[in-house]
Design a protein around this motif. Structure first.
Motif, PDB file in Angstrom:
ATOM      1  N   LEU B 133     -15.912  39.531  52.989  1.00  0.00           N
ATOM      2  CA  LEU B 133     -14.576  39.993  52.594  1.00  0.00           C
ATOM      3  C   LEU B 133     -13.476  39.340  53.418  1.00  0.00           C
ATOM      4  CD1 LEU B 133     -15.193  43.842  52.236  1.00  0.00           C
ATOM      5  CD2 LEU B 133     -15.038  42.169  50.411  1.00  0.00           C
ATOM      6  N   ASP B 134     -13.855  38.566  54.460  1.00  0.00           N
ATOM      7  CA  ASP B 134     -12.859  37.926  55.325  1.00  0.00           C
ATOM      8  C   ASP B 134     -12.008  38.942  56.075  1.00  0.00           C
ATOM      9  OD1 ASP B 134     -13.238  35.269  55.333  1.00  0.00           O
ATOM     10  OD2 ASP B 134     -12.140  34.906  53.481  1.00  0.00           O
ATOM     11  N   LEU B 135     -12.527  40.153  56.282  1.00  0.00           N
ATOM     12  CA  LEU B 135     -11.749  41.179  56.975  1.00  0.00           C
ATOM     13  C   LEU B 135     -12.328  41.395  58.362  1.00  0.00           C
ATOM     14  CD1 LEU B 135     -11.409  43.830  54.135  1.00  0.00           C
ATOM     15  CD2 LEU B 135      -9.629  42.297  54.937  1.00  0.00           C
ATOM     16  N   MET B 144     -11.744  49.198  51.080  1.00  0.00           N
ATOM     17  CA  MET B 144     -11.310  48.309  50.003  1.00  0.00           C
ATOM     18  C   MET B 144     -12.467  47.535  49.385  1.00  0.00           C
ATOM     19  SD  MET B 144      -8.178  48.959  49.650  1.00  0.00           S
ATOM     20  CE  MET B 144      -7.728  47.686  48.477  1.00  0.00           C
ATOM     21  N   GLY B 145     -13.601  47.468  50.092  1.00  0.00           N
ATOM     22  CA  GLY B 145     -14.722  46.688  49.577  1.00  0.00           C
ATOM     23  C   GLY B 145     -15.883  47.545  49.132  1.00  0.00           C
ATOM     24  N   PRO B 279     -16.007  35.520  45.321  1.00  0.00           N
ATOM     25  CA  PRO B 279     -16.176  34.942  46.649  1.00  0.00           C
ATOM     26  C   PRO B 279     -14.993  34.021  46.983  1.00  0.00           C
ATOM     27  CG  PRO B 279     -18.087  34.482  45.249  1.00  0.00           C
ATOM     28  CD  PRO B 279     -17.088  35.151  44.398  1.00  0.00           C
ATOM     29  N   GLY B 280     -14.490  34.116  48.189  1.00  0.00           N
ATOM     30  CA  GLY B 280     -13.364  33.269  48.589  1.00  0.00           C
ATOM     31  C   GLY B 280     -12.026  33.904  48.277  1.00  0.00           C
ATOM     32  N   ALA B 281     -11.965  34.707  47.189  1.00  0.00           N
ATOM     33  CA  ALA B 281     -10.695  35.318  46.802  1.00  0.00           C
ATOM     34  C   ALA B 281     -10.621  36.774  47.238  1.00  0.00           C
ATOM     35  CB  ALA B 281     -10.497  35.211  45.296  1.00  0.00           C
ATOM     36  N   ALA B 282     -11.653  37.251  47.954  1.00  0.00           N
ATOM     37  CA  ALA B 282     -11.729  38.686  48.272  1.00  0.00           C
ATOM     38  C   ALA B 282     -10.523  39.143  49.078  1.00  0.00           C
ATOM     39  CB  ALA B 282     -13.024  38.971  49.036  1.00  0.00           C
ATOM     40  N   LYS B 283     -10.226  38.435  50.181  1.00  0.00           N
ATOM     41  CA  LYS B 283      -9.165  38.914  51.051  1.00  0.00           C
ATOM     42  C   LYS B 283      -7.815  38.875  50.346  1.00  0.00           C
ATOM     43  CE  LYS B 283      -7.168  38.713  55.607  1.00  0.00           C
ATOM     44  NZ  LYS B 283      -7.114  38.102  56.928  1.00  0.00           N
TER      45      LYS B 283
END
Lengths: 95, 312
Positions: B133-135, B144-145, B279-283
């Protein structure tokens, strides 16, 4: 130790809140007591989260997130309950 | 015993005393004041439990907004008289209730002392999945996930609560402005703070929202601060709340949950699961949804405190 202290405090708050809810007839006090009860349940969750410290985290984030959600929902329920009590008082005020 | 343990015991004892004070208070107003103090100390308890996200929420919502709402309600009830058509329970009943509640507490306490050791934990799973999630904040990751559906439903609950409160509007006030007219504060701390605080508060809220991705903070805390900044000028009599009939106000409450639902269907379309993130657009997706959601939650929280429209 911290988790146990606040876990036991949570248990005590559940009992105190339940007592206020059943023993006090004033509607606003019942709403407060209900919030004490909820706060106790949240603290029990917090104690479980703190005990679940693992993988470099000081506490398990899943119960924490659930409590966060719970606080906001409890607030929404409280506002609705308060609005109902005020409306009821207004209706009884005007014969 | 270390200083930390002593602090735990002191905080716990103070919370216990305040809770007893709320339940046993003779005056409703006293009970409300004690309850606000209770909310603030609960914030400390959450800090001690290493739950900073929860501590921020508790302080902003549990003590701040709740205090505002309950003190206002206590004042109104003092004027109209509380709707009590119930007699207080008899002494024997109170004793029976006390024994039953003490039993519940004892059972719960025994359950807490008997919790398994080592404690089961989802923390390793969260930490393992968080990079996707890049968090950096695991609680935001869960909100959020991994448990995004809970958060979506919660946003919907806030909108439903606003609808529920507005449904209590008297016929002749429908569509009017909510909240009682406050006397205009021309001097004193309220008049000063109502002018001074909102710009700073809005910046702080934006910061709390932004750092929520990687540090304690997030949309609920930011929204609570924003709502308080909106309510402050109203309390000082400097600004009137907008009429509940305004289309933009209703849209503002609904747009957050709707954006979240749309993002959910986007996940269904792209990834084959409701509320899945590409994937990649999660954050980016999460942040976009959080920004819109913060606005909606802030408006909803303020409207919840203001109550139904008032006939003027």
């Amino acid at each position: 130790m911290t988790a146990t202290v606040f876990g036991l405090l949570g248990a005590a708050l559940v009992g105190i809140g339940l007592f206020g809810l059943l023993a006090r007839p004033e509607p606003l006090l019942r709403i407060l007591a209900f919030n004490l009860l909820g706060g106790g349940v949240f603290l029990v969750f917090g104690a479980v989260a703190r005990r679940g410290a693992a993988a470099g985290l000081a506490a398990d984030p899943v119960p924490q997130a659930i409590v966060l959600t719970g606080i906001v929902v409890a607030f929404a329920a409280t506002t609705l309950a308060v609005a109902l009590v005020l409306r009821l008082a207004e209706a009884e005020d005007r014969p | 015993m270390t200083a930390g343990h002593l602090a735990d015991l002191l905080i716990a004892a103070a919370i216990l005393a305040l809770a007893l004070g709320v339940v046993l208070a003779r005056q409703v107003f006293t009970a409300v004041a004690l309850f606000v103090a209770f909310g603030l100390l609960m914030g400390f308890a959450w800090v001690r439990l290493e739950a900073l996200d929860v501590a921020l929420t508790e302080a902003a919502i549990g003590a701040g907004l709740s205090g505002l709402l309950l003190l206002g309600a206590a004042r109104r009830l003092a004027r109209t008289g509380a709707p009590v058509d119930e007699k207080p329970p008899r002494r024997a009943q109170v004793v029976a209730i006390g024994i039953a509640c003490a039993t519940v507490t004892a059972a719960l306490g025994a359950a807490i002392l008997a919790l398994p050791d080592p404690a089961p934990s989802l923390a390793p799973m969260v930490v393992a999945s968080l990079p996707a999630l890049d968090l950096g904040n695991p609680v935001t990751g869960v909100l959020m996930g991994f448990r995004a559906l809970d958060t979506l439903l919660e946003a919907a609950v806030l909108a439903l609560a606003v609808i529920g409160i507005w449904a209590l509007t008297p016929n002749r006030a429908w569509g009017g402005a909510p909240g009682w007219t406050q006397p205009r504060a021309t001097e004193g701390p309220l008049a000063l703070l109502a002018r001074l605080l909102p710009p700073f508060g809005i910046v702080v809220a934006a910061h709390v929202l932004w750092v929520g991705a990687d540090a304690p903070g997030g949309k609920f805390q930011a929204a609570a601060i924003l709502a308080a900044m909106w309510l402050l000028p109203w309390m000082a009599g400097l600004a009137a709340p907008p009429p509940t009939g305004a289309a933009w106000l209703r849209a503002a409450v609904a747009v957050g949950p709707l954006a979240f639902i749309l993002a959910g269907f986007g996940g269904l379309l792209l990834e084959g699961a409701f509320l899945a993130y590409a994937p990649g657009a999660a954050k980016a997706t999460i942040l976009a949804v959080e920004v819109v959601l913060t606005g909606s939650i802030a408006v909803a929280l303020a409207l919840l405190v203001l109550g139904p429209a008032v006939a003027r």
